[in-house]
Design an enzyme around this catalytic site. Structure first.
Site, short mmCIF file in Angstrom:
data_model
loop_
_atom_site.label_atom_id
_atom_site.label_comp_id
_atom_site.label_asym_id
_atom_site.label_seq_id
_atom_site.Cartn_x
_atom_site.Cartn_y
_atom_site.Cartn_z
CG HIS A 64 50.31 41.67 54.53
ND1 HIS A 64 49.05 41.85 54.06
CD2 HIS A 64 50.69 40.44 54.10
CE1 HIS A 64 48.66 40.76 53.40
NE2 HIS A 64 49.63 39.91 53.41
CG HIS A 122 50.41 39.25 48.23
ND1 HIS A 122 50.85 40.39 48.88
CD2 HIS A 122 49.94 38.42 49.20
CE1 HIS A 122 50.62 40.25 50.18
NE2 HIS A 122 50.08 39.06 50.40
CD GLU A 141 46.71 38.27 51.74
OE1 GLU A 141 46.53 39.45 52.10
OE2 GLU A 141 47.83 37.71 51.71
#
Lengths: 251, 251, 251, 251
Positions: free
Chosen positions: D167, D96, D77
């Site tokens: 997520h 993240h 990612e």
């Protein structure tokens, strides 16, 4: 021979991870199917998972009996593993545990457990709840014979996880690393869903399409992403030095 | 003589387990009846459970007085233990503590505490709530004399656990290992029930038949299954080296 | 001289306890009034509580200024302490912190914080909520001058604890050990009350009579019961070797 | 040269802090823009954050490609970071992660996440929720290409945090220390808001004026107050010896 030693070591690591991540306490167990003889599986004898060593691993058959004449006391619920391996040729590793966060979903009828976070996708779209009392009446809630184990395996059917009312869960996967990952993220997914209920409003679950997208090779046991967490968890519980990544994962 | 030393060591282990598993903090205590003289019991003098050593164990009588001329300050609430031993000849070990997860059940009237998970079965089917104010009005909430202790023991009656409003719980069992197991799983059972309420719908408790099925010899203190958790908890709190399993548990 | 050294050591212990028990993180502070000069108080300069050593203690006056020419950067919110000491001659020790469990009670109007467990009795019967915006409009929420501090102290009035909306709490007591005990049990009391709401039904708080009964000499800083938890907490955070109990607590 | 070494060390510290404070587990990542070439950023290759060392840092470009011919497997990612740096010249550091406490806010529509405590002010007044399914249908929920990353960056717009449905979150700040602080306090703010809902009644959020007041120089990365928590967190995760405060923060 080396293959067997690596399997045993991996199983020790799995035991320690599950204990450290609080999926199991003194109770709960993890097993792996014998890759050479699919009618046998490996699991510790009756030892707390956090204390399991290679010498504790016992080979069991699909009736839950120790083979090779091992006479050490076995887990009372070894039948769970035997039952799942017998019913599910696609399964190579099984966990049974009582992780606290999933227990409410086995006793409350208001909210079915379902995957709501990406790391929970491995739970699969449907989580049956098996109530031992339905067929066996008043028991000590443990799965202590093959009849009960077969009934549980039938309830599990082709799902990845079944909850056991007032008791815990059984999880099944194609590999040891995957069943550990599933078992660690299962309680997290449960906690997130529980908290979402507090927030109110509509709650979005993963779609079946999303669940399928995640159930791909990229998440196999030796993929870069999966290996990262196995290594991470092994380090956290003091087993970093035991980890070995196969040069040829397909071997 | 060896018997007494083992008892003292077991009591030290129990103290350390209860501290490590957060059943007690600096407050709370565990005792064991003197197997030779049932009118006496052993318990630490006023020391935080996590710091108790063998030298801290004091023999008390059933009025809560130290015997053998020990003059060290005693726990203010030693009377709880004296009261339960006097009222319950079947009880050989007692815990009093303030584990956080059970406290809400002592102050809220909406949901009675009851066993909902298999490891909570040892709680028994009924958990009375004792309110010291009912008979003694405004107190400091502590049980500081035999009158209060006898009232609490009467409320406990033949149950395994009683909650004390705004204060904590008392747990009683036939052995030290069993009262520790009960005390560790009591808060877990409470948390599971609390969370199940969030999920909504009907909540299934253990049936009386299930509770009875679990209250069998297989769960005695030296059974394979029970010993596993005693050894596990002892290891977690750094007391693994102190654990000794009797060759003849019935001795 | 020895008196001053002991005070400084006690203050270091208090800092470490509050950090270990998660009452403070890098933010939050604890102070003690100078027993020789009641217009001064001791507190660390701007260091995370878990890292404070004896060399970090600075003497402040009741305007929040360092005395003795100390030029190290001070806590931005030292004024809180100055304001409380100025307004409350009965107070000898103050904590300001942001313990997570009390924060919801500063922002939600539905349930006032109140003592519901015996270890929470030291909170006192009433916990005012002070909103800095009421008099000072949009600020960074910190108490950064004496005007704000005096306003907060006025809201605290003769209570033991005040909540600060969207920010934290201030706690005041007659001794360092007591303010630490109050600050550790305050979040626990909050969590118990929060969970009790989930259970539903009527919730019983401590009565004013019970709160008064507990506010007695038996719970003074050097009583057997209080000392036990100070020693316990000091051991948990690695400060057991620093603890010294005065031979004559009244000295 | 020394500048680059310091950056790498700071990035290692940030990784370890985020792991220790449970913002990340084996998954999640933190990056910093190259101060010399703003079209590049530094981030580890695919390693669990708690295990990252200086040798693991890889320079990436704004398409998520490794530069300097590094062939080690990269985070799947990494595009998230590339997308945010491309869209937001004011941002120099990105996280993240999947911190558990924020996940419910990505799946439940009943309560928007918003800052309610002063340490949560850095979240900013508005937290958009980005649903990858809106434009990309059924995916594995990961941001695995620049198209998805640009869509996420567009949803983030000029906010500090965006939630990603089912997520996790992405957080952006002008410096590494600030993005770490934001990421640690984000879950705490979420837990406080969640608990406040249990208490009922009206819930007071920070006002926009308060959020603005806190977004000042006093909270820059090398201010006394901010440095305190960076040093604190570094000590907690065993990186205290790596911390260096620049003599001239503006350099």
């Amino acid at each position: 021979m080396r293959e067997y030693n690596r399997l045993r070591t991996d199983l020790v690591i799995a035991n320690r991870i599950l204990a450290f991540e609080e999926v199991v306490d003194a109770y709960g167990h993890v097993s792996i199917r014998n890759p050479v003889n699919p009618n046998h599986f490996y699991m510790s004898h009756s030892v707390a998972p956090g204390m399991v060593t290679q010498e504790d691993i016992v080979e069991h058959d699909l009736e839950g009996r120790a083979v090779d004449g091992d006479t050490r006391p076995l887990y009372l619920e070894r039948f769970i593993h035997a039952g799942v391996y017998a019913a599910r040729p696609d399964v190579n590793s099984v966990v049974h545990a009582h992780a606290e966060a999933i227990l409410p979903y086995g006793i409350a009828t208001g909210t079915p457990l379902r995957p709501v976070i990406h790391s929970g996708s491995f739970i699969g779209p449907h989580v049956p709840v098996w109530n031992i009392a339905d067929r066996f009446g008043d028991t000590n809630l443990l799965v202590t014979n093959m009849d009960q184990a077969r009934d549980l395996a039938a309830a599990l059917a082709d799902n990845n996880v079944a909850l056991m009312r007032g008791h815990g869960f059984v999880a099944a996967a194609r590999s040891l690393i995957e069943v550990v990952r599933l078992s660690v993220y299962l309680p997290r997914n449960a906690r997130v869903l529980t908290t979402a209920l507090t927030l109110g409003g509509e709650i979005t679950s993963l779609s079946e399409g999303e669940i399928n997208q995640r159930n791909q090779e990229a998440y196999g046991p030796y993929s870069t992403a999966t290996w990262r967490t196995w290594e991470h968890w092994a380090n956290r519980c003091g087993c970093g030095h035991m980890v070995t990544r196969p040069e040829n994962p397909g071997e």
